[in-house]
Design a protein around this motif. Structure first.
Motif, PDB file in Angstrom:
ATOM      1  N   ASP A   1      45.095 115.918  38.467  1.00 53.20           N
ATOM      2  CA  ASP A   1      44.692 115.645  37.094  1.00 53.20           C
ATOM      3  C   ASP A   1      43.191 115.418  37.009  1.00 53.20           C
ATOM      4  OD1 ASP A   1      47.292 115.858  36.344  1.00 53.20           O
ATOM      5  OD2 ASP A   1      47.666 113.696  36.181  1.00 53.20           O
ATOM      6  N   GLU A   2      42.649 114.640  37.950  1.00 49.51           N
ATOM      7  CA  GLU A   2      41.216 114.351  37.932  1.00 49.51           C
ATOM      8  C   GLU A   2      40.410 115.637  38.120  1.00 49.51           C
ATOM      9  OE1 GLU A   2      41.694 109.857  39.822  1.00 49.51           O
ATOM     10  OE2 GLU A   2      40.857 111.494  41.011  1.00 49.51           O
ATOM     11  N   ALA A   3      40.885 116.477  39.030  1.00 49.83           N
ATOM     12  CA  ALA A   3      40.196 117.749  39.276  1.00 49.83           C
ATOM     13  C   ALA A   3      40.239 118.642  38.045  1.00 49.83           C
ATOM     14  CB  ALA A   3      40.832 118.470  40.465  1.00 49.83           C
ATOM     15  N   GLN A   4      41.390 118.627  37.351  1.00 49.68           N
ATOM     16  CA  GLN A   4      41.521 119.463  36.168  1.00 49.68           C
ATOM     17  C   GLN A   4      40.649 118.961  35.018  1.00 49.68           C
ATOM     18  OE1 GLN A   4      45.734 119.330  35.855  1.00 49.68           O
ATOM     19  NE2 GLN A   4      46.047 121.251  36.952  1.00 49.68           N
ATOM     20  N   LYS A   5      40.455 117.636  34.932  1.00 50.72           N
ATOM     21  CA  LYS A   5      39.566 117.103  33.904  1.00 50.72           C
ATOM     22  C   LYS A   5      38.140 117.566  34.141  1.00 50.72           C
ATOM     23  CE  LYS A   5      42.370 113.017  32.903  1.00 50.72           C
ATOM     24  NZ  LYS A   5      42.506 111.544  33.073  1.00 50.72           N
ATOM     25  N   GLU A   6      37.734 117.583  35.423  1.00 52.38           N
ATOM     26  CA  GLU A   6      36.406 118.081  35.752  1.00 52.38           C
ATOM     27  C   GLU A   6      36.304 119.571  35.426  1.00 52.38           C
ATOM     28  OE1 GLU A   6      33.643 116.458  36.805  1.00 52.38           O
ATOM     29  OE2 GLU A   6      34.844 114.690  36.311  1.00 52.38           O
ATOM     30  N   GLU A   7      37.392 120.306  35.742  1.00 48.30           N
ATOM     31  CA  GLU A   7      37.409 121.740  35.490  1.00 48.30           C
ATOM     32  C   GLU A   7      37.303 122.038  34.005  1.00 48.30           C
ATOM     33  OE1 GLU A   7      37.263 125.530  36.986  1.00 48.30           O
ATOM     34  OE2 GLU A   7      37.492 123.708  38.176  1.00 48.30           O
ATOM     35  N   ALA A   8      37.929 121.187  33.206  1.00 49.07           N
ATOM     36  CA  ALA A   8      37.952 121.401  31.761  1.00 49.07           C
ATOM     37  C   ALA A   8      36.565 121.283  31.143  1.00 49.07           C
ATOM     38  CB  ALA A   8      38.906 120.405  31.099  1.00 49.07           C
ATOM     39  N   LYS A   9      35.655 120.575  31.833  1.00 45.59           N
ATOM     40  CA  LYS A   9      34.298 120.417  31.319  1.00 45.59           C
ATOM     41  C   LYS A   9      33.496 121.715  31.441  1.00 45.59           C
ATOM     42  CE  LYS A   9      34.189 115.507  32.591  1.00 45.59           C
ATOM     43  NZ  LYS A   9      33.558 114.496  33.491  1.00 45.59           N
ATOM     44  N   LYS A  10      33.975 122.627  32.289  1.00 45.24           N
ATOM     45  CA  LYS A  10      33.273 123.879  32.494  1.00 45.24           C
ATOM     46  C   LYS A  10      33.504 124.826  31.316  1.00 45.24           C
ATOM     47  CE  LYS A  10      33.897 123.540  37.508  1.00 45.24           C
ATOM     48  NZ  LYS A  10      34.477 124.205  38.700  1.00 45.24           N
ATOM     49  N   VAL A  11      32.601 125.791  31.179  1.00 45.58           N
ATOM     50  CA  VAL A  11      32.766 126.810  30.150  1.00 45.58           C
ATOM     51  C   VAL A  11      33.939 127.696  30.545  1.00 45.58           C
ATOM     52  CG1 VAL A  11      31.681 128.781  29.000  1.00 45.58           C
ATOM     53  CG2 VAL A  11      30.303 126.772  29.638  1.00 45.58           C
ATOM     54  N   PRO A  12      34.876 127.975  29.631  1.00 46.78           N
ATOM     55  CA  PRO A  12      36.035 128.800  29.989  1.00 46.78           C
ATOM     56  C   PRO A  12      35.612 130.180  30.472  1.00 46.78           C
ATOM     57  CG  PRO A  12      36.350 127.744  27.849  1.00 46.78           C
ATOM     58  CD  PRO A  12      34.926 127.519  28.238  1.00 46.78           C
ATOM     59  N   VAL A  13      36.401 130.717  31.376  1.00 47.56           N
ATOM     60  CA  VAL A  13      36.192 132.095  31.818  1.00 47.56           C
ATOM     61  C   VAL A  13      36.932 133.022  30.865  1.00 47.56           C
ATOM     62  CG1 VAL A  13      35.877 131.434  34.215  1.00 47.56           C
ATOM     63  CG2 VAL A  13      38.171 131.970  33.373  1.00 47.56           C
ATOM     64  N   SER A  14      36.656 134.324  30.991  1.00 47.06           N
ATOM     65  CA  SER A  14      37.268 135.274  30.054  1.00 47.06           C
ATOM     66  C   SER A  14      38.740 135.503  30.337  1.00 47.06           C
ATOM     67  CB  SER A  14      36.529 136.613  30.108  1.00 47.06           C
ATOM     68  OG  SER A  14      36.805 137.279  31.327  1.00 47.06           O
ATOM     69  N   GLY A  15      39.154 135.264  31.587  1.00 45.22           N
ATOM     70  CA  GLY A  15      40.534 135.560  31.963  1.00 45.22           C
ATOM     71  C   GLY A  15      40.727 137.008  32.369  1.00 45.22           C
TER      72      GLY A  15
ATOM     73  N   ASP B   1      46.391 130.752  32.236  1.00 47.48           N
ATOM     74  CA  ASP B   1      45.260 130.200  32.972  1.00 47.48           C
ATOM     75  C   ASP B   1      44.684 129.041  32.174  1.00 47.48           C
ATOM     76  OD1 ASP B   1      42.914 129.619  34.300  1.00 47.48           O
ATOM     77  OD2 ASP B   1      42.349 131.705  34.616  1.00 47.48           O
ATOM     78  N   MET B   2      44.829 127.832  32.716  1.00 48.21           N
ATOM     79  CA  MET B   2      44.358 126.629  32.013  1.00 48.21           C
ATOM     80  C   MET B   2      42.857 126.691  31.736  1.00 48.21           C
ATOM     81  SD  MET B   2      46.699 124.195  31.422  1.00 48.21           S
ATOM     82  CE  MET B   2      45.858 122.612  31.579  1.00 48.21           C
ATOM     83  N   ASN B   3      42.108 127.440  32.533  1.00 44.55           N
ATOM     84  CA  ASN B   3      40.651 127.456  32.419  1.00 44.55           C
ATOM     85  C   ASN B   3      40.116 128.700  31.713  1.00 44.55           C
ATOM     86  OD1 ASN B   3      40.403 124.996  33.955  1.00 44.55           O
ATOM     87  ND2 ASN B   3      40.916 126.210  35.757  1.00 44.55           N
ATOM     88  N   ALA B   4      41.006 129.541  31.221  1.00 44.07           N
ATOM     89  CA  ALA B   4      40.575 130.788  30.584  1.00 44.07           C
ATOM     90  C   ALA B   4      40.506 130.636  29.074  1.00 44.07           C
ATOM     91  CB  ALA B   4      41.527 131.919  30.949  1.00 44.07           C
ATOM     92  N   ASP B   5      39.628 131.425  28.470  1.00 42.07           N
ATOM     93  CA  ASP B   5      39.604 131.558  27.019  1.00 42.07           C
ATOM     94  C   ASP B   5      40.997 131.988  26.547  1.00 42.07           C
ATOM     95  OD1 ASP B   5      37.831 132.076  24.456  1.00 42.07           O
ATOM     96  OD2 ASP B   5      39.131 133.837  24.698  1.00 42.07           O
ATOM     97  N   MET B   6      41.405 131.473  25.398  1.00 41.68           N
ATOM     98  CA  MET B   6      42.797 131.651  24.988  1.00 41.68           C
ATOM     99  C   MET B   6      43.147 133.076  24.572  1.00 41.68           C
ATOM    100  SD  MET B   6      44.515 128.994  25.621  1.00 41.68           S
ATOM    101  CE  MET B   6      46.014 129.280  24.689  1.00 41.68           C
ATOM    102  N   ALA B   7      42.158 133.939  24.358  1.00 40.19           N
ATOM    103  CA  ALA B   7      42.490 135.319  23.990  1.00 40.19           C
ATOM    104  C   ALA B   7      43.308 135.980  25.098  1.00 40.19           C
ATOM    105  CB  ALA B   7      41.218 136.113  23.718  1.00 40.19           C
ATOM    106  N   ALA B   8      42.903 135.747  26.354  1.00 36.93           N
ATOM    107  CA  ALA B   8      43.655 136.311  27.480  1.00 36.93           C
ATOM    108  C   ALA B   8      45.026 135.664  27.599  1.00 36.93           C
ATOM    109  CB  ALA B   8      42.873 136.138  28.776  1.00 36.93           C
ATOM    110  N   ASN B   9      45.116 134.370  27.356  1.00 42.00           N
ATOM    111  CA  ASN B   9      46.416 133.697  27.438  1.00 42.00           C
ATOM    112  C   ASN B   9      47.376 134.206  26.366  1.00 42.00           C
ATOM    113  OD1 ASN B   9      46.132 132.025  29.697  1.00 42.00           O
ATOM    114  ND2 ASN B   9      45.022 130.474  28.533  1.00 42.00           N
ATOM    115  N   TYR B  10      46.848 134.505  25.184  1.00 42.72           N
ATOM    116  CA  TYR B  10      47.719 135.075  24.151  1.00 42.72           C
ATOM    117  C   TYR B  10      48.189 136.472  24.550  1.00 42.72           C
ATOM    118  CZ  TYR B  10      47.487 131.437  20.608  1.00 42.72           C
ATOM    119  OH  TYR B  10      47.654 130.255  19.923  1.00 42.72           O
ATOM    120  N   GLY B  11      47.342 137.218  25.269  1.00 39.54           N
ATOM    121  CA  GLY B  11      47.747 138.552  25.706  1.00 39.54           C
ATOM    122  C   GLY B  11      48.760 138.529  26.820  1.00 39.54           C
ATOM    123  N   ALA B  12      48.772 137.458  27.610  1.00 37.52           N
ATOM    124  CA  ALA B  12      49.692 137.366  28.747  1.00 37.52           C
ATOM    125  C   ALA B  12      50.895 136.486  28.392  1.00 37.52           C
ATOM    126  CB  ALA B  12      48.942 136.839  29.963  1.00 37.52           C
ATOM    127  N   ILE B  13      50.776 135.156  28.557  1.00 34.98           N
ATOM    128  CA  ILE B  13      51.932 134.290  28.288  1.00 34.98           C
ATOM    129  C   ILE B  13      52.331 134.328  26.819  1.00 34.98           C
ATOM    130  CG2 ILE B  13      50.663 132.141  27.814  1.00 34.98           C
ATOM    131  CD1 ILE B  13      53.922 132.507  29.881  1.00 34.98           C
TER     132      ILE B  13
END
Length: 687
Positions: A27-41, A505-517
């Motif tokens: 969880d702590e690692a993911q909180k740090e990851e969330a601070k990063k700019v999302p990738v395109s996926g 992908d928790m760290n990806a921009d949601m456009a790719a997530n909508y196309g996949a999941i």
């Protein structure tokens, strides 16, 4: 596309605690990851930018992946889907190995997992046992002297979950989805589908007979000198069985297969086989009604049991048992089985590693006990939260699409919207875990334990007959990379393991997530309104809630997909089966349209980048969708899948589905004359 339960509150509280403790560092690692700019996926390594997306979008979106991921020897098809399966398999393997290395409390789930794993990895012990674990069953088959004795031996084989001739299962009544009843279904072809026998391929036929010959001789059921002739006799018998099999396309029709009978009437279908005696052995709690799928098959089966040589029938039963058990026996059985099912039928050149086969077996037989451990380590709560929001957007988008259909009457639209709103959504893992305390796993040997687990599972299934349907039950384990829609409970389910890249992908921009999941979610929702699902009402009953006009319009629109996919040549001279794959093709079409609309809703909420890595949000959506279906596959596996799999091949879930989607045509500027172009009036427009 599985319960005596412990107290729901206790199980829920326990799972929350375990998740909180097991995932603290994550969880702590993911909180740090969330601070990063999302990738395109979108991975540019997956692309083949030398290809023209308007000519072959699959090659453009997946060509790099296909080139960089050659087909492994142990696979007949290997795709991005399988890559996720492999990474999940390694996660599960680590969990099981850690458990197996510990001293576990007797009778605990951990002890069962550990003992089954250690038994499966004990190659020396398995080699020494050989055929011994099933020798008592083979001896009973050989001892049958009269046809009247077939009832008893078939019942005993069925008690282990083997299904020679037919299977008895437990499912919701098609007419009252609140109650479980018995279902009686055709089964027992070693090749699965009747077409393999009615229009046999010479190599497949020869390979199958050779496998049976080897299994019969190695087991000692017949003398080695007689094994070839006996195997040929079994092929002839299975061919006769195939002739009475109901076509797989008919079996997809919920109305045609709704044939509920009183057990007395079912028994009247048989003259040679004592169905009443069979039921008393297999379902001791009794049966009030049986859905027979279909009675024509069973009257034909009875004639075969009456007229065919008893020794051939017995040899068929022995072959059925041996083929089911061979993968868990000594090497001569494993190799004979793999040489046919792996090499000849699918085109693999190498079997999977033992640990992979053992982990898959444990994950199948002890799905929820393993799943409990899996979600503690690998399923963050944030994933479920995002999924819930995605599902909400998808539901709203599909609701809008239903409301704006121009081919459906208002009354049927209202009932469709009502069915959509009542869909139950299951994400991650069950709220209640099934109790496995009644299953004994010990150090007595791999196949012996497997047989116990199969018997335990079969007894559990049949014990549910006559009881209310448990709507909290899951039909996939959390570590399964898949999803499903169940029409009798009107539910969609997304196990924890599918909520990882390339689907989510928790760290990806949601456009790719909508196309996949997102498309996966829309796909499963659309199954409620495909050519099968539309026959079920919001409560899960087979019920015609459509007007005749709506039904005719639906049929005309779905026929567009049937005709289109029928025209796809998947191998020289071999074509896709548009009718058999219709349900999945409808779901792909509806899932894409629905998720694309949901993406537009999400864009309106903000937070989705218009352009990333040189692609618009809409382009990233379709590239992410295609990436899910990237794969390499053998010709043999293509041929096998078009005969047995209701899903279209991965390439054609891209190139065959996308030309029917207006948003895709616009996003990549597909024009008349391009191979990916279909005239608007010829596109499938359903949901």
């Amino acid at each position: 596309m599985n319960y005596k339960r412990t107290t729901a509150f206790f199980v829920m509280a326990m799972c929350v605690c375990l998740l909180a403790n097991g995932c603290k560092k994550k969880d702590e690692a993911q909180k740090e990851e969330a601070k990063k700019v999302p990738v395109s996926g979108i991975s540019k390594d997956n692309l083949d930018t030398t290809a023209n997306p308007a000519e072959d979008f699959y090659q453009y979106a997946c060509g790099g992946w296909v080139k960089n991921n050659p087909l492994p020897a142990a696979y007949s098809r290997y795709g991005s889907f399988d890559q996720l399966g492999e990474s999940t398999e390694k996660q599960v393997h680590k969990i099981i190995k850690d458990v197996a290395a510990k001293s576990n409390k007797a009778g605990s789930n951990e002890q069962k997992i550990a003992d089954l794993y250690n038994a499966g990895m004990d190659e020396k012990g398995i080699e020494e046992l050989g055929v011994k674990p099933i020798q008592p069953l083979l001896s009973k088959i050989a001892a049958v002297k009269e046809r009247s004795q077939l009832t008893g031996i078939i019942a005993e084989l069925h008690d282990y979950g083997f299904t020679p001739f037919f299977g008895v299962g437990c499912m919701a009544s098609p007419n009252d989805s609140r109650m479980n009843i018995a279902w009686l279904m055709q089964s027992g072809l070693g090749l699965g589908e009747r077409e393999y026998y009615l229009t046999p391929d010479a190599n497949i036929k020869a390979g199958y007979i050779t496998m049976m010959q080897k299994l019969l001789a190695a087991s000692g059921y017949v003398a080695e000198a007689d094994a070839k002739q006996v195997a040929n006799n079994v092929w002839g018998f299975e061919t006769d069985l195939a002739r009475i099999f109901i076509d797989k396309k008919v079996l997809r029709d919920p109305v045609a297969t709704n044939n509920v009978m009183d057990p007395t009437k079912v028994a009247s279908l048989f003259k040679t086989f004592d169905f009443n005696a069979y039921l008393k052995v297999t379902v001791p709690n009794g049966v009030d009604s049986v859905n027979v799928v279909l009675d024509k098959y069973f009257t034909g089966l009875d004639k075969l049991l009456k007229t065919k040589d008893l020794e051939v029938i017995k040899a068929y039963l022995a072959c059925n048992l041996l083929a089911e058990c061979a993968p868990y026996m000594s090497s001569q059985f494993v190799n004979a089985h793999f040489d046919f099912y792996g090499k000849a039928l699918s085109g693999k050149t190498q079997n999977k590693e033992r640990w992979q086969r053992v982990v898959a077996t444990i994950s199948g037989l002890l799905g929820e006990p393993v799943g409990q451990l899996y979600v503690q380590q690998y399923f963050p709560p944030e994933a479920k939260e995002k999924m819930v929001h995605l599902v909400s957007n998808l539901k709203a988008a599909l609701g809008d699409r239903i409301a704006h259909t121009d081919w459906m009457t208002d009354g049927t639209k209202a009932r469709a919207k009502e069915k959509l709103e009542t869909i139950t959504v299951k994400v991650g893992y069950p709220d209640k875990w099934r109790d496995f305390s009644g299953l004994t796993i010990d150090k007595s040997g791999y196949l012996t334990n497997i047989l116990r687990a199969l018997q335990f599972e079969n007894d559990f299934e049949l014990s549910q007959i006559g009881k209310p349907v448990d709507r909290s039950r899951w039909y996939m384990s959390p570590q399964t990379v898949n999803a499903y829609y169940e029409p009798t409970t009107n539910e969609i389910c997304f196990p924890a393991a599918i909520l990882q890249p390339p689907f989510f992908d928790m760290n990806a921009d949601m456009a790719a997530n909508y196309g996949a999941i997102g498309v996966v979610i829309g796909h499963e929702m659309t199954h409620g309104f495909d050519d099968q699902g539309r026959h079920y009402d919001k409560d899960g009953n087979v019920n015609d809630w459509w007007t005749e006009e709506d039904s005719q319009n639906f049929k005309a629109r779905t026929q567009v997909l049937v005709d289109y996919f029928n025209g796809i040549e998947v191998l020289p001279g071999k074509f896709a089966d548009g009718e058999f794959t219709l349900g999945e093709n409808i779901a792909d079409n509806g899932g894409l349209n629905t998720s694309f609309d949901a993406l537009q809703r999400a864009k309106a909420e903000g937070g989705i980048a218009e352009t990333m890595d040189g692609f618009t949000a809409e382009q990233r959506f379709f590239l992410a969708y295609a990436a899910v279906w990237a794969n390499n596959i053998t010709d043999a596996e293509i041929a096998r899948r078009i005969a047995t799999d209701p899903h279209s091949l991965g390439k054609w879930r891209v190139n065959g589905t996308l030309p029917h989607v207006d948003a895709f045509v616009k996003a990549f500027n597909i024009k008349e004359g391009d191979k990916m172009y279909i005239a608007p009036e010829k596109r499938a427009r359903i949901w």
